[in-house]
Design an enzyme around this catalytic site. Structure first.
Site, short mmCIF file in Angstrom:
data_model
loop_
_atom_site.label_atom_id
_atom_site.label_comp_id
_atom_site.label_asym_id
_atom_site.label_seq_id
_atom_site.Cartn_x
_atom_site.Cartn_y
_atom_site.Cartn_z
CB CYS A 177 63.22 3.75 44.04
SG CYS A 177 62.65 3.20 42.20
CG HIS A 604 62.37 -5.01 40.71
ND1 HIS A 604 61.18 -5.80 39.87
CD2 HIS A 604 62.60 -4.07 40.06
CE1 HIS A 604 61.10 -5.28 39.03
NE2 HIS A 604 61.73 -4.11 38.96
CG HIS A 612 59.13 1.66 43.70
ND1 HIS A 612 60.33 3.11 43.53
CD2 HIS A 612 57.80 2.32 44.86
CE1 HIS A 612 59.16 3.27 44.98
NE2 HIS A 612 59.12 2.77 45.67
#
Length: 1084
Positions: A177, A604, A612
Site C-alpha cells: 500500500c 499512515h 496501512h
C-alpha cells in the site's frame, strides 16, 4: 579559506558523519547531540564512544532526547539527515564485557564495509531493500495461505471494469500500500507524468548497461512507464504493479525482511529517477551542463547561516524531502520555524565572539514540488523499538513560504523577535488569567468569580436556628425499629409534620397521649418521613446574621465579583488580541508572494512496525479531494482528510505532505495538441510504444470479458434446458396420473392439450417451493387452502356458476385479500411478503402481467383436483395459461421476478439463522450467515426499497458479530496459552480479517468505527511486555489486520440452507425478530 583547506574540511566532515552513522547503527541512538558528545569524549575512538553511550543509557533508560540535525557538517549531502530509524533488533551492549563490545563493533563495521565492497550497495539502499523484501515475501506467502486468506480478483471481469474516466487504482500485491500511495501522488502531478511517459533510455545503453545503476534504473523506468500508461488508458478498474515492485526487489540483495519507514523508499525512488534522467540529459547535451528535470522538479536549496564553537559559517545546501519533527508542535508553521532555527542563535546577531553554537536555515530556491516528511516515529530506548507519535498536527491547504526565504531574512527576523516578545507577554497574561480561573490553595480549584458568587448565595440564604442534624434524628427513625421510644417532638417539629402524619383533628402537642405517640412509631414511611421540612432551605445557610452584616457583606462581594469579572474579561481580551496579532503577523501582501497549494497527503494508519497507507490527492479539474486506497479510488472531502490526517485522536495521521507552487500551473495542467489545440486525454497522451502496450492489454481484458459472457450464456442455456427437461418429466408424470384417475369418466380433450403443451406456455416449468405444490401431503397447505377458500367464497357470491366465471371471481377475491396485506402497516415480525409472493410483487410494483400469470399459476395447482368444482377451475386456469402468448408476458422478466423472490426467501433464511446463532452466542457460525445475508440483501435493495430487509439491522448484527469475535480472539491471545493463542489468531485470520474490507467498502461511519476499534485493540498490545513467541505472532499478524484495502477476499461457499415451508419460515422469522425487540441493540 584555500582550496586545500576547504577539501580537508569537507573530508573531515564526511569522516565525522561516517562515525556518527556507524555509532547510530551499533547503539540504536538517534540523538545527534548525544552521538557527537560521545565522539568528543572518546576523541573519535568508536569503542569508547559506544561504551560511553551504553553506560549513559543504562543509567537513564527512560530519557527522551530531542533529535536535531547539524547541517553544517553534511554540506556535501543532498538530503538533510535526521537519523534513520534504528532496527528493532538492538544489540544489548550494556554488559561489562569489553571484549564482546569490541567484537560487536568490529563485526558491524566489517559487515557494513564488506557488503559495500562486494555489492556497491549502501546501507540506505539495504534499508529500502528490507521494505521491498517484506512486500515480495508477503506476496509469495499469500500463495500458501488458506482459501479464506487469499487476496483475489473478482472472477467476474465486469466487476473489474473501469467506469468512464474514473482514476485507475493499484492492486495491493502484498504489503505494498506504501507503493500505491507514493506512485499515485506522483502520477497525479501531470508534469511528472509527462516526463515519465515520454522518457526514452539513452541509445548507448541498449547494448549493455555500463554499471549497476544503469542495470537497475533503466528497467525500472521502463516498468514505471508501462504502469503509468496503464493508469492513463487501461479499461481495468485497477492494475497490477507487481513487475515494477519485482524490479525494485531485484535491485537489492538483503536477507532481512522488516518493514521500514516508507519515506526511505520515496527518497530512493526519486534518487533512481534522477539517475535515469541524468543519463539521458548527459547524452542529449554533450559538452554542456546537463539539466536534470527530476532535480528541477523536486530539489531546492537553502542557506545554512550559523556559529559553530564561536566561528561563523555560511553554507548552501541542496534538499529534496524536507524533514520536520512533529512532537511538541501544533501546526506546520511551528514545525518549520523550529526546523529553520537550531541551537542558541543569539550570537548570530551580535558582534561578540561567543562560544555558543547554532544556525538558521533560509531557503534560497524552492522546488516546484515541495515535500515535507513528517517524522512521526521515534525510537524508544527503554523498549528497544520504534514507536509512533499520534500527536495532532494541523496544516493548511495553502502555505505561504515567504517568511522562510533568504530574501526576506531581515523582515522575518524582526517579525520573529516581535512574536517572541508577544509570546512572552502572552505567557504572563495566561498565568494571571489562570489564577483567576483556578482559585484556591488545595487540589480542587474553582473560578474566583464563582467562589464569590457562592459566598454571596450562602450569605443571602434565610438564616436557621436549628442544627441540620436535629430534625433528621427526630423525624426519620431507622427502618425496622418498632418499639423504640422517641423523645417528645418540639413545637417547630410538630408544626412541620405533614397532615397525613398527624394523629387526628382532636390531637394537640399538649393533649396527645404518650400511647398515641408510641402507636405512630412502628409505621415506617420512608418517602414522607425523610423529606426536609418546608421552611428548611435546600442548601446550607448562616445561623445568625444581622441586616447590617448582610448589607456590608453583599456590597463587598458584589463589588469584588464585578472587579474579578472585569479583570478576567480584560485578560481574555488581551490574550485574544495577542493571538490575533501573531496570526496576522505574516498576512501582509509582501509576505504572501510564494504560495504553495496542498497537492497530496500520504496517510499512515497503525503503529511504527505495522500499518496501512493511503493518499488524498487534490483533483483541480473536479475541484475536490480524491482518496486513493489501493484499488479503491473515491471522491472525498477536506473534512475527511482532516479527520484522517491531522492525528491526535486515532491511529491514522499524515506522514508526508506534498505542496506545489501555485504560480506554476504547468505542474497540473493537461497537455494540448499542437495542431488542433484540443486537450490530450486518454490514449492520446501516450507515445506510440505505450499506446501499443495499452492496446494489447485492453484487448486481453476485452477477450476476458467476452469469454466470461460466453461462459455465462452457456451456463444459462444449460440451466434452461435442465429446467425444461424437469418440467417435461413432471408434466408426463402428471398426465399419467390424471389419465389413470379419470379413465372411467368422459372428458373433453382440452386438459390433454394442456398437459402435453410445450413447457414455455403451460404452467410454470417447475413449481417453485413458495408456490407450495410439491405434494398434497406437504406440511404447509396454506396456499392450497387459501385458493380453495377463495373458490368457495366466489361460488357463494357468484350467480353464474361456470368454471371460468368462478375462476375470475376467485382470482379477484384472492387479489383483493393479498392487496390488503400488501398495504397494511405491520410490525417487523409480521412480514406478509414471506406469506405470499403476490404481496412481494405488489409492494415492489411488479408489472400487471406478472401478477396475473402468477395468480393463474396458483389456481392451476394440480393439488386442487379433489372435487369437480376445483378440478374444472384448475383446468380453466391451465387452459388460460396455455393461451398466453410469448409476446404478452416476457418469460425472462417473469422468471427474473420469481428468482428475486427466491433470493428474498434465501436471504431471509440466512438472516434468520444468523440471528438465531448470534442470540445463542455462537458467533463463529453466525458470522457467515450474517455476512451472506447482508451481501444478498444489499443486492436486493439495490433494485428497490421493499426488495429486501432492514439494512441497518443486518449491518448492526454483522458488525456486532465481528466485534464479538474480535474480543474473543483478543482474550485468547491475552491468555498466552499456545492452543488458545493459535485458536484466537485463527479466528482473526480466517473470519475477521477477510470480512474487514466488507466494512470498509461503503465508508459507513459505524462500520469504520468498528474496524478502528478492532485494530486499536490489537495495536494496544504493541507497547506491552510479552513473550517473544507472542511478539513474533503479533508482528506477523498485524500487517494482515492493518493492511486492508477495500478489495474483497474470497470466502467459503455459502452455508447450506434447510428447506422451510412458508408457515415454518413465517413462524421462525416472527419469533426471531420479536426476540430482537427485547434485546437492547445500538443502532436499531
Amino acid at each position: 579559506m584555500t582550496v586545500e583547506q576547504n577539501v580537508l574540511q569537507q573530508h573531515s566532515q564526511k569522516h565525522q558523519q561516517t562515525l556518527l552513522n556507524q555509532l547510530r547503527e551499533v547503539t540504536g541512538t538517534t540523538d545527534v547531540q548525544l552521538l557527537q558528545q560521545a565522539l568528543q569524549v572518546s576523541n573519535g575512538d568508536l569503542a569508547e564512544a559506544v561504551a560511553f553511550l551504553t553506560e549513559k543509557n543504562a543509567k537513564v533508560p527512560q530519557q527522551d532526547e530531542t533529535t536535531y540535525y547539524q547541517t553544517s557538517q553534511v554540506a556535501s549531502d543532498r538530503y538533510i539527515s535526521v537519523g534513520s530509524q534504528a532496527d528493532t533488533n538492538v544489540i544489548d551492549l550494556t554488559g561489562d564485557d569489553k571484549d564482546d563490545l569490541q567484537r560487536a563493533i568490529a563485526l558491524s563495521l566489517e559487515e557494513s564495509n564488506r557488503a559495500f565492497r562486494e555489492t556497491g550497495i549502501t546501507d540506505e539502499e539495504q534499508a529500502i531493500s528490507r521494505v521491498l523484501e517484506a512486500s515480495i515475501a508477503e506476496n509469495k506467502a499469500s500463495l500458501k495461505r488458506t482459501h479464506t486468506e487469499v487476496w483475489s480478483d473478482s472472477p467476474n471481469p465486469h466487476d473489474r471494469k473501469r467506469v468512464d474516466t474514473c482514476p485507475v487504482g493499484l492492486k495491493n500485491v502484498g504489503n505494498t500500500c506504501w507503493f500505491s500511495a507514493v506512485i499515485q501522488s506522483l502520477f497525479n502531478l501531470l508534469e511528472f507524468q509527462r516526463l515519465v511517459l515520454n522518457y526514452s533510455p539513452p541509445a548507448r545503453v541498449h547494448d549493455l548497461p555500463r554499471n549497476q545503476k544503469e542495470h537497475r534504473n533503466l528497467p525500472f523506468m521502463q516498468e514505471l512507464r508501462n504502469l503509468f500508461s496503464l493508469m492513463v488508458g487501461s479499461k481495468r478498474k485497477y492494475v497490477d504493479p507487481s513487475r515494477a515492485v519485482e524490479i525494485l526487489k531485484d535491485a537489492f540483495k538483503s536477507s532481512e525482511s522488516q518493514q521500514q519507514d516508507v519515506s526511505e523508499f520515496t527518497h530512493k525512488l526519486l534518487d533512481w529517477l534522477e539517475d535515469a534522467f541524468q543519463m539521458k540529459a548527459e547524452e542529449d547535451r554533450e559538452g554542456e551542463k546537463p539539466k536534470n528535470p527530476m532535480v528541477e522538479l523536486f530539489y531546492g536549496r537553502f542557506l545554512a547561516v550559523g556559529v559553530l564553537e564561536g566561528k561563523k559559517f555560511e553554507n548552501t545546501e541542496m534538499f529534496g524531502q524536507y524533514p520536520l519533527q512533529v512532537n511538541g508542535f501544533k501546526d506546520l508553521h511551528e514545525c518549520l520555524e523550529a526546523a529553520m532555527i537550531e541551537g542558541e542563535i543569539e550570537s548570530l546577531h551580535s558582534a561578540e565572539n561567543s562560544a555558543r553554537s547554532g544556525q538558521e536555515h533560509w531557503f534560497t530556491e524552492l522546488p516546484p514540488v515541495l515535500t515535507f516528511e513528517l517524522s512521526r516515529f521515534e525510537f524508544n530506548q527503554a523498549l528497544g523499538r520504534p514507536e509512533k507519535i499520534h500527536n495532532k498536527l494541523e496544516f493548511p491547504s495553502m502555505l505561504y513560504m515567504d517568511r522562510y526565504m533568504d530574501r526576506n531574512r531581515e523582515i522575518t527576523r524582526i517579525k520573529r523577535e516581535e512574536i517572541r516578545r508577544l509570546k512572552e507577554h502572552l505567557t504572563l497574561l495566561q498565568q494571571r488569567l489562570e489564577r483567576y480561573l483556578s482559585y484556591g490553595s488545595g487540589p480542587k480549584r474553582f473560578p474566583l468569580a464563582d467562589v464569590l458568587q457562592y459566598a454571596m448565595e450562602f450569605a443571602s440564604s434565610k438564616p436557621v436556628c436549628t442544627s441540620p442534624v436535629e430534625d433528621i434524628d427526630s423525624s426519620a427513625p431507622p427502618g425496622g425499629t418498632t418499639g423504640q421510644q422517641l423523645p417528645p417532638p418540639s413545637t417547630a417539629e410538630q408544626d412541620s409534620l405533614a397532615p397525613s402524619e398527624s394523629s387526628g383533628p382532636a390531637s394537640s402537642p399538649t393533649t396527645a397521649p404518650a400511647a398515641a405517640q408510641q402507636q405512630r412509631v412502628p409505621i415506617h414511611k420512608p418517602f414522607t418521613q425523610s423529606r426536609l421540612p418546608p421552611d428548611l432551605p435546600m442548601h446550607p445557610a448562616p445561623r445568625h446574621i444581622t441586616e447590617e452584616e448582610l448589607r456590608v457583606l453583599e456590597g463587598c462581594l458584589h463589588r469584588w465579583r464585578s472587579e474579578v469579572e472585569n479583570d478576567t474579561r480584560d485578560l481574555q481580551g488581551s490574550i485574544t488580541r495577542i493571538h490575533r496579532t501573531i496570526e496576522l503577523m505574516y498576512s501582509d501582501k509582501s509576505m504572501m508572494q510564494v504560495p504553495y497549494r496542498l497537492h497530496a497527503v500520504l496517510v499512515h494508519e497503525g503503529q511504527a512496525n505495522a500499518g496501512h497507507y493511503w493518499a488524498y490527492i487534490y483533483d483541480p479539474h473536479q475541484r475536490c479531494w480524491m482518496k486513493y486506497n489501493d484499488i479503491s479510488v473515491t471522491k472525498s472531502s477536506w473534512e475527511e482528510l482532516v479527520r484522517d490526517s491531522f492525528g491526535g485522536y486515532r491511529n491514522a495521521s499524515a506522514y508526508c505532505l506534498m505542496y506545489i507552487n501555485d504560480k506554476k500551473p504547468f505542474l497540473i495542467e493537461e497537455e494540448f495538441d499542437k495542431e488542433t489545440g484540443q486537450i490530450l486525454s486518454g490514449m492520446d497522451k501516450l507515445p506510440p510504444d505505450l499506446k501499443q502496450y495499452v492496446k494489447e492489454d485492453n484487448e486481453l481484458f476485452d477477450k476476458e470479458i467476452e469469454d466470461w459472457d460466453t461462459l455465462q450464456a452457456r451456463k444459462a442455456q444449460q440451466e434452461k434446458l435442465a429446467l425444461a427437461a424437469a418440467a417435461a418429466a413432471a408434466a408426463a408424470a402428471a398426465t399419467a396420473s390424471a389419465a389413470s384417475s379419470t379413465s372411467t369418466s368422459s372428458s373433453s380433450p382440452q386438459p390433454m392439450s394442456i398437459e402435453s403443451s410445450p413447457p414455455d406456455n403451460t404452467a410454470p416449468q417447475q413449481d417453485p417451493e413458495y408456490m407450495e405444490q410439491p405434494s398434497p401431503t406437504n406440511d404447509s397447505k396454506h396456499l392450497q387452502e387459501d385458493t380453495e377458500r377463495a373458490i368457495s367464497r366466489a361460488a357463494s357470491e357468484q350467480e353464474e356458476r361456470s368454471p371460468e366465471a368462478l375462476l375470475n371471481a376467485a382470482i379477484k377475491l384472492e387479489y383483493a385479500r393479498l392487496l390488503r396485506f400488501a398495504q397494511e402497516d405491520t410490525s417487523p415480525e409480521n412480514d406478509y411478503r414471506l406469506q405470499h409472493i403476490i404481496v412481494y410483487f405488489i409492494q415492489n410494483q411488479a408489472p400487471k402481467k406478472i401478477l396475473e400469470r402468477t395468480l393463474l399459476t396458483q389456481f392451476a395447482d394440480r393439488n386442487l383436483a379433489f372435487d369437480e368444482r376445483c378440478k374444472s377451475i384448475m383446468n380453466v386456469a391451465r387452459a388460460k395459461l396455455d393461451l398466453i402468448k410469448p409476446e404478452e408476458v416476457n418469460m425472462d422478466e417473469y422468471e427474473m421476478w420469481h428468482q428475486d423472490y427466491r433470493n428474498f426467501r434465501e436471504t431471509t433464511i440466512f438472516m434468520m439463522t444468523g440471528l438465531e446463532l448470534f442470540q445463542k452466542t455462537n458467533y463463529v457460525e453466525a458470522l457467515m450467515y450474517l455476512i451472506y445475508a447482508y451481501q444478498y440483501n444489499r443486492e436486493l435493495l439495490a433494485k428497490g426499497l421493499y426488495r429486501g430487509h432492514d439494512e441497518e439491522l443486518l449491518g448492526h448484527y454483522r458488525r456486532e458479530c465481528l466485534l464479538k469475535l474480535n474480543e474473543q480472539a483478543a482474550v485468547m491471545f491475552e491468555s498466552g496459552e499456545e492452543p488458545e493463542v493459535t485458536t484466537g489468531l485463527g479466528i482473526m485470520n480466517e473470519l475477521v480479517v477477510p470480512c474487514i474490507p466488507l466494512l470498509l467498502v461503503h465508508d459507513a461511519e459505524k462500520d469504520l468505527l468498528a474496524v478502528e476499534d478492532m485494530r486499536n485493540r490489537w495495536c494496544s498490545y504493541l507497547g506491552q511486555e510479552m513473550e517473544s513467541n507472542l511478539q513474533e505472532k503479533l508482528t506477523d499478524f498485524l500487517p494482515k489486520l492493518l493492511d486492508c484495502s477495500t478489495e474483497i477476499k474470497s470466502f467459503h461457499d455459502p452455508p447450506k440452507l434447510p428447506t422451510y415451508s412458508t408457515l415454518e419460515l413465517c413462524e421462525r422469522f416472527s419469533r426471531v425478530i420479536a426476540t430482537l425487540g427485547r434485546v437492547p441493540t445500538e443502532g436499531r
